[in-house]
Design a protein around this motif. Sequence first.
Motif, PDB file in Angstrom:
ATOM      1  N   GLU A  52       0.804  -1.222   0.000  1.00 24.33           N
ATOM      2  CA  GLU A  52       0.000   0.000   0.000  1.00 24.33           C
ATOM      3  C   GLU A  52       0.839   1.275   0.000  1.00 24.33           C
ATOM      4  OE1 GLU A  52      -3.563  -0.237   2.618  1.00 24.33           O
ATOM      5  OE2 GLU A  52      -2.802  -2.242   3.074  1.00 24.33           O
ATOM      6  N   VAL A  53       2.080   1.176   0.425  1.00 22.84           N
ATOM      7  CA  VAL A  53       2.984   2.332   0.435  1.00 22.84           C
ATOM      8  C   VAL A  53       4.388   1.832   0.122  1.00 22.84           C
ATOM      9  CG1 VAL A  53       3.986   4.208   1.802  1.00 22.84           C
ATOM     10  CG2 VAL A  53       1.597   3.577   2.151  1.00 22.84           C
ATOM     11  N   MET A  54       5.139   2.608  -0.674  1.00 20.60           N
ATOM     12  CA  MET A  54       6.511   2.238  -1.035  1.00 20.60           C
ATOM     13  C   MET A  54       7.484   3.350  -0.668  1.00 20.60           C
ATOM     14  SD  MET A  54       7.232  -0.727  -2.493  1.00 20.60           S
ATOM     15  CE  MET A  54       8.762  -0.309  -3.340  1.00 20.60           C
ATOM     16  N   ALA A  85       8.093   8.271 -15.915  1.00 15.54           N
ATOM     17  CA  ALA A  85       8.482   9.377 -15.038  1.00 15.54           C
ATOM     18  C   ALA A  85       8.244   8.987 -13.586  1.00 15.54           C
ATOM     19  CB  ALA A  85       7.688  10.623 -15.390  1.00 15.54           C
ATOM     20  N   LEU A  86       9.156   9.379 -12.729  1.00 13.36           N
ATOM     21  CA  LEU A  86       9.009   9.117 -11.296  1.00 13.36           C
ATOM     22  C   LEU A  86       8.303  10.309 -10.654  1.00 13.36           C
ATOM     23  CD1 LEU A  86       9.433   7.858  -8.550  1.00 13.36           C
ATOM     24  CD2 LEU A  86      11.849   8.446  -8.673  1.00 13.36           C
ATOM     25  N   ILE A  87       7.111  10.055 -10.149  1.00 15.85           N
ATOM     26  CA  ILE A  87       6.315  11.105  -9.518  1.00 15.85           C
ATOM     27  C   ILE A  87       6.016  10.678  -8.092  1.00 15.85           C
ATOM     28  CG2 ILE A  87       4.203  12.477  -9.628  1.00 15.85           C
ATOM     29  CD1 ILE A  87       4.121  11.881 -12.641  1.00 15.85           C
ATOM     30  N   ASN A  88       6.560  11.402  -7.135  1.00 10.56           N
ATOM     31  CA  ASN A  88       6.351  11.101  -5.724  1.00 10.56           C
ATOM     32  C   ASN A  88       4.954  11.507  -5.276  1.00 10.56           C
ATOM     33  OD1 ASN A  88       8.771   9.911  -4.854  1.00 10.56           O
ATOM     34  ND2 ASN A  88       9.781  11.887  -4.585  1.00 10.56           N
ATOM     35  N   VAL A 113       5.968  11.704   0.930  1.00 15.10           N
ATOM     36  CA  VAL A 113       7.177  12.521   1.137  1.00 15.10           C
ATOM     37  C   VAL A 113       7.111  13.206   2.491  1.00 15.10           C
ATOM     38  CG1 VAL A 113       8.547  14.452   0.278  1.00 15.10           C
ATOM     39  CG2 VAL A 113       7.503  12.854  -1.338  1.00 15.10           C
ATOM     40  N   ASP A 114       5.922  13.667   2.894  1.00 12.92           N
ATOM     41  CA  ASP A 114       5.758  14.295   4.208  1.00 12.92           C
ATOM     42  C   ASP A 114       6.156  13.349   5.331  1.00 12.92           C
ATOM     43  OD1 ASP A 114       4.918  16.850   3.494  1.00 12.92           O
ATOM     44  OD2 ASP A 114       2.800  16.302   3.446  1.00 12.92           O
ATOM     45  N   ILE A 115       5.867  12.064   5.169  1.00 11.05           N
ATOM     46  CA  ILE A 115       6.247  11.078   6.182  1.00 11.05           C
ATOM     47  C   ILE A 115       7.761  11.017   6.317  1.00 11.05           C
ATOM     48  CG2 ILE A 115       6.278   8.598   6.705  1.00 11.05           C
ATOM     49  CD1 ILE A 115       3.494   8.434   5.377  1.00 11.05           C
ATOM     50  N   VAL A 116       8.456  10.967   5.182  1.00 12.84           N
ATOM     51  CA  VAL A 116       9.923  10.935   5.215  1.00 12.84           C
ATOM     52  C   VAL A 116      10.467  12.211   5.839  1.00 12.84           C
ATOM     53  CG1 VAL A 116      12.028  10.693   3.842  1.00 12.84           C
ATOM     54  CG2 VAL A 116       9.957   9.478   3.152  1.00 12.84           C
ATOM     55  N   LYS A 117       9.867  13.328   5.519  1.00 13.74           N
ATOM     56  CA  LYS A 117      10.314  14.616   6.067  1.00 13.74           C
ATOM     57  C   LYS A 117      10.183  14.642   7.587  1.00 13.74           C
ATOM     58  CE  LYS A 117       9.635  19.624   5.501  1.00 13.74           C
ATOM     59  NZ  LYS A 117       9.245  20.008   6.873  1.00 13.74           N
ATOM     60  N   ALA A 146       2.571   1.980  -8.962  1.00  9.93           N
ATOM     61  CA  ALA A 146       1.789   0.887  -8.397  1.00  9.93           C
ATOM     62  C   ALA A 146       1.255   1.172  -7.001  1.00  9.93           C
ATOM     63  CB  ALA A 146       2.640  -0.391  -8.359  1.00  9.93           C
ATOM     64  N   ALA A 147       1.878   2.120  -6.281  1.00 10.47           N
ATOM     65  CA  ALA A 147       1.448   2.434  -4.917  1.00 10.47           C
ATOM     66  C   ALA A 147       1.925   3.836  -4.553  1.00 10.47           C
ATOM     67  CB  ALA A 147       2.022   1.416  -3.930  1.00 10.47           C
ATOM     68  N   PRO A 148       1.229   4.523  -3.641  1.00 14.11           N
ATOM     69  CA  PRO A 148       1.730   5.814  -3.149  1.00 14.11           C
ATOM     70  C   PRO A 148       3.154   5.648  -2.630  1.00 14.11           C
ATOM     71  CG  PRO A 148      -0.506   5.424  -2.382  1.00 14.11           C
ATOM     72  CD  PRO A 148      -0.051   4.138  -3.015  1.00 14.11           C
ATOM     73  N   SER A 149       4.048   6.539  -3.054  1.00 13.38           N
ATOM     74  CA  SER A 149       5.474   6.301  -2.821  1.00 13.38           C
ATOM     75  C   SER A 149       6.239   7.572  -2.541  1.00 13.38           C
ATOM     76  CB  SER A 149       6.097   5.623  -4.058  1.00 13.38           C
ATOM     77  OG  SER A 149       5.495   4.392  -4.338  1.00 13.38           O
ATOM     78  N   ALA A 150       7.415   7.376  -1.940  1.00 16.39           N
ATOM     79  CA  ALA A 150       8.394   8.450  -1.784  1.00 16.39           C
ATOM     80  C   ALA A 150       9.772   7.899  -2.095  1.00 16.39           C
ATOM     81  CB  ALA A 150       8.365   9.022  -0.364  1.00 16.39           C
TER      82      ALA A 150
END
Length: 418
Positions: free
Chosen positions: A182-184, A323-326, A331-335, A366-370
């Motif tokens: 579900e998340v990558m 294209a890689l689209i975050n 990204v907020d989680i990583v931040k 394939a999944a919401p990602s950062a």
Amino acid sequence: MNKIDKKDKGKKIDRIDQTLKNPKTHTLIKEAHKLKDWMTEIRRDFHKNPEFGMEEFRTMGKIVEYLEALGIEYTSGVANTGVVAIIRGGKEGKTVGLRADMDALPIQDEKDVPYKSTVAGKMHACGHDAHMTILLGAAKLLKDKKDQLKGNVKLFFQPAEETVGGARPMIEAGCMENPKVEVMFGLHVSSEIPTGEIGLKYGQMNASSDTIKIILHGKSSHGAYPHKGVDAIMMAGQALTALQSVVSRNVDPRNSAVITLGTIKGGSQGNIIADKVEMVGTVRTLDPTTRSLVIQRVEKVVNLVAEAMGGKGELIREEGYAALINTDSIVDIVKLNSEELFGAESINIIKEPSLGVEDFAYFAQAAPSAFFRLGCRNEEKGIVHDAHYCLFDIDEECLVLGAALQAKNVLSLLGEED
């Protein structure tokens, strides 16, 4: 990437040393630091024994050895040489994925270090040895906390990022299912950022790529009688000029696109009208709509220019990476996790996307990602060289920090550590 002042660099490297000795340092960093010698040994073994994409059989075998020693279940041979492992949590919940690429580059290692590549013409010059090591370190941290996890962690060791792209065939083989990811999260070491800092990009991060081959068909004749032929070289000149208008007049100037034709070949003699010209190049774009538009416009220009001059045009497209689209919320989680582990001053917000490619893009589809950058630069140690260069190296302290951050990214979604 944001520019870093040299004075700041020194201070930030010192801050890392101080952080590790600080009694208030986050538990995960302390736990990861206990793994430093183990991870350093693993990384150096990978570095000494690089393998090209889809040839990573020794690498796959070593990953399997480490996973077995950690007691983590796995499937090997996915998409040829890939490995998918899973840590099942003590409670039901979502599944989070972590990815590391495995392959090396066709570069001679010129470093004078004990862990220099032992294989002529092959080198981990892009940090994939570090990526695999960091993932194994994160796996060890998370395995020790598996009873606390509300869900599962999937670990993806992916082949061939530098060549044919192993992400898509892994996904096609079902690696994101059973249980569904579900998340990558993915990372890439960066020699542009000092160790202890993180580079984050919201939205568009890397471009898509397409290789294009343009073939212009004319009719040969003697150069003294050009009216009897159809000049493919003349067509090529007109097509080259017309193609420049695709980006300048068809693409929204608020988007980005690049059309580069790097080779041109045609003709046999100076006094003969050429009946065929071939041109090969690359198209780079940052979103799927622009990608489709550019390819359509290139094909139309080629066909109509050739037709107008009495010939025939042909476009052969070899589709490259997406294209890689975050996903901004990921990204907020990583931040937030980076700020908690390393401090707010560790964050570098990347303002401009890269027109280079990265096949983590398929996981991001394939999944919401950062996908983020992990600093590995250390000027005091002479670790300053760019990736894809014969002297590239990493500050191995980044292994500790990367493992801690990836473990924290998972724990922030699946449960809190003690």
